[in-house]
Scaffold this motif. Structure first.
Motif, short mmCIF file in Angstrom:
data_model
loop_
_atom_site.label_atom_id
_atom_site.label_comp_id
_atom_site.label_asym_id
_atom_site.label_seq_id
_atom_site.Cartn_x
_atom_site.Cartn_y
_atom_site.Cartn_z
N ALA A 1 13.07 9.32 -9.03
CA ALA A 1 13.39 8.33 -8.00
C ALA A 1 12.11 8.05 -7.24
O ALA A 1 11.21 8.89 -7.17
CB ALA A 1 14.48 8.82 -7.06
N THR A 2 12.02 6.86 -6.66
CA THR A 2 10.83 6.48 -5.92
C THR A 2 11.14 6.39 -4.43
O THR A 2 12.04 5.66 -4.02
CB THR A 2 10.27 5.13 -6.42
OG1 THR A 2 9.91 5.27 -7.79
CG2 THR A 2 9.05 4.73 -5.62
N LEU A 3 10.39 7.14 -3.63
CA LEU A 3 10.48 7.08 -2.19
C LEU A 3 9.51 6.00 -1.70
O LEU A 3 8.38 5.90 -2.20
CB LEU A 3 10.11 8.42 -1.55
CG LEU A 3 10.91 9.64 -1.99
CD1 LEU A 3 10.34 10.90 -1.34
CD2 LEU A 3 12.37 9.48 -1.63
N LEU B 1 13.91 14.13 -10.04
CA LEU B 1 15.21 14.48 -9.47
C LEU B 1 15.45 15.97 -9.63
O LEU B 1 15.20 16.53 -10.70
CB LEU B 1 16.33 13.69 -10.14
CG LEU B 1 16.29 12.17 -9.99
CD1 LEU B 1 17.52 11.56 -10.64
CD2 LEU B 1 16.21 11.78 -8.53
N PRO B 2 15.95 16.63 -8.59
CA PRO B 2 16.21 18.07 -8.68
C PRO B 2 17.50 18.34 -9.43
O PRO B 2 18.39 17.49 -9.51
CB PRO B 2 16.33 18.49 -7.21
CG PRO B 2 16.85 17.26 -6.53
CD PRO B 2 16.23 16.10 -7.25
N PRO B 3 17.64 19.55 -10.00
CA PRO B 3 18.91 19.92 -10.62
C PRO B 3 19.97 20.16 -9.56
O PRO B 3 19.66 20.32 -8.38
CB PRO B 3 18.56 21.22 -11.36
CG PRO B 3 17.42 21.79 -10.58
CD PRO B 3 16.63 20.61 -10.09
N PRO C 1 19.57 12.01 -5.25
CA PRO C 1 20.62 12.43 -6.18
C PRO C 1 20.07 13.54 -7.07
O PRO C 1 18.86 13.73 -7.19
CB PRO C 1 20.90 11.16 -6.99
CG PRO C 1 19.65 10.35 -6.88
CD PRO C 1 19.08 10.66 -5.53
N THR C 2 20.97 14.29 -7.67
CA THR C 2 20.55 15.36 -8.58
C THR C 2 20.74 14.92 -10.02
O THR C 2 21.49 13.98 -10.31
CB THR C 2 21.36 16.64 -8.33
OG1 THR C 2 22.76 16.35 -8.50
CG2 THR C 2 21.14 17.17 -6.93
#
Length: 322
Positions: A133-135, A175-177, A206-207
Motif C-alpha cells: 500500500a502507498t502512504l 502489507l503486514p500479516p 489492511p493485512t
C-alpha cells in the motif's frame, strides 16, 4: 434574624481554559492556563497529566492555586508530549480537564534552529495491492527547510518502529500479516538540525489475506549493466508488455541486492528508499502496447557489491526476468 445556610453544593470547579505552552525547551515545558471558576468551594490547586506520544505511561504533577508551571520530569529532547490540566477544590472535587495541548521538544536549546517543522497533514492509504500500500501526505513547512519525513509503524500499545526515512511525501509499504496488534502508521517531518515535527494522524493498513496463486506474468524485464567501474555503474532496464492489452501508465519496482545507490537516470522518474527502487513513466512513454516496451537508464554508485537485481514488478505484478 435569619441564619445563612452553608454552601454544600456538590458542584466541582469549572475546567481551566486556554492551556498554552509558554516555553518549550529540550527538557522542560512551561504551561499557562486561565484559572477555573469555583463550584461549591474554593479552588486550591491543579493537577497536570501528560504522556509521550505512542506510549502507554502517563505522568502527573500537582501544583497549588496558580495559573502556570514548568514540567521537567521525564521530558527528553526531540519528543512529542500531550498535556491536560484539571482543577481541584478544598473538598476534593475535580473539574473536567482542559483540551489536550500537544508539543514537541527541540533537539537543542542553543543551536541556530530550534523550531520544529509543522506536522504532516492528510495522511492517507492508497494504491493497495495484494501485498503493498502507498502512504501519502501533505508536505510540512519549516522556517529553514524540511529535510525529509520519517515513517513509523505503531502497534497500538507502546512500541513505535521507524520504518523508513524518505525525502518526498509518499512511501510504499509491504502489507503486514494478520496480527492481534494494530498496524498503525504515522509520519513526522524532520529538518536539517534534527528537529522533528508533531506526528501526523495515524492510519491503519489492511493485512495480507490467505496467499493466492499469482496471476500469469504479463511483463518481462531485462536489466543490463552498460558500464561499471569501482564505485560507479550505468545500467539500462527494459520492461516489455507480454500481455494482450495495452498498459496505460507503468511503475517498475525492484530492489538492489548490493549497496547500490541511484544518483540519476533517464526516461523514467526514479526514487529509492533503502534498497528498493521505483521507476515511473515520464508520460510520453507511459503506454506499453501489447509486445511493446520501454527502456530507461540508471546511473549510480556502489561500494561493496554491484550485483544486478533479480526480481522486478510492473504495477505490482511480478515480471519474468531475462
Amino acid at each position: 434574624m435569619s441564619l445563612s445556610t452553608p454552601n454544600t453544593s456538590p458542584f466541582p470547579p469549572s475546567a481551566p481554559t486556554d492551556l498554552t505552552a509558554v516555553e518549550v525547551r529540550t527538557g522542560s515545558v512551561t504551561l499557562g492556563w486561565t484559572a477555573a471558576r469555583p463550584g461549591c468551594c474554593a479552588v486550591v490547586g491543579y493537577d497536570i497529566t501528560y504522556y509521550q506520544a505512542f506510549d502507554d505511561v502517563i505522568y502527573s504533577a500537582a501544583v497549588g492555586n496558580v495559573t502556570g508551571t514548568t514540567i521537567t520530569n521525564y521530558l527528553q529532547p526531540g519528543r512529542q508530549y500531550s498535556f491536560r490540566v484539571t482543577a481541584r477544590d478544598s473538598l476534593g472535587h475535580r473539574s473536567a480537564s482542559t483540551d489536550t495541548l500537544t508539543v514537541v521538544t527541540p533537539v537543542t536549546d542553543t543551536g541556530p534552529d530550534t523550531t520544529p517543522p509543522s506536522a504532516p497533514r492528510n495522511l492517507t492509504v492508497g494504491g493497495v495491492t495484494a501485498s503493498t500500500a502507498t502512504l501519502s501526505w501533505s508536505p510540512s513547512t519549516d522556517d529553514v527547510g524540511v529535510l525529509g519525513y520519517q515513517v513509523y509503524r505503531f502497534d497500538g500499545w507502546f512500541t513505535s518502529t521507524l520504518v523508513a526515512t524518505v525525502p518526498g511525501t509518499t512511501y510504499t509499504v509491504a502489507l503486514p500479516p494478520p496480527t492481534p496488534l494494530r498496524n498503525l502508521y504515522y509520519v513526522r517531518a524532520r529538518d536539517a538540525a534534527g528537529n522533528v515535527s508533531i506526528a501526523s494522524d495515524t492510519v491503519t493498513l489492511p493485512t495480507t489475506s490467505t496467499p493466492t496463486p499469482p496471476p500469469p506474468s504479463t511483463c518481462r524485464v531485462t536489466y543490463r549493466n552498460q558500464s561499471e567501474w569501482q564505485g560507479g555503474f550505468v545500467a539500462t532496464v527494459t520492461v516489455r508488455n507480454t500481455g494482450t492489452a495495452p498498459i496505460d501508465g507503468w511503475t517498475v519496482t525492484f530492489a538492489f541486492p548490493g549497496d547500490q545507490q541511484v544518483t540519476s537516470g533517464w526516461n523514467a522518474v526514479l526514487a529509492q528508499t533503502g534498497a528498493g527502487v521505483t521507476a515511473r513513466d515520464v508520460d510520453w512513454n507511459r503506454v506499453l502496447a501489447p509486445d511493446g516496451s520501454a527502456t530507461f537508464g540508471v546511473q549510480g554508485r556502489w561500494n561493496a557489491d554491484d550485483a544486478p537485481p533479480t526480481g522486478f514488478s510492473l504495477n505490482g505484478a511480478v515480471c519474468a526476468v531475462d
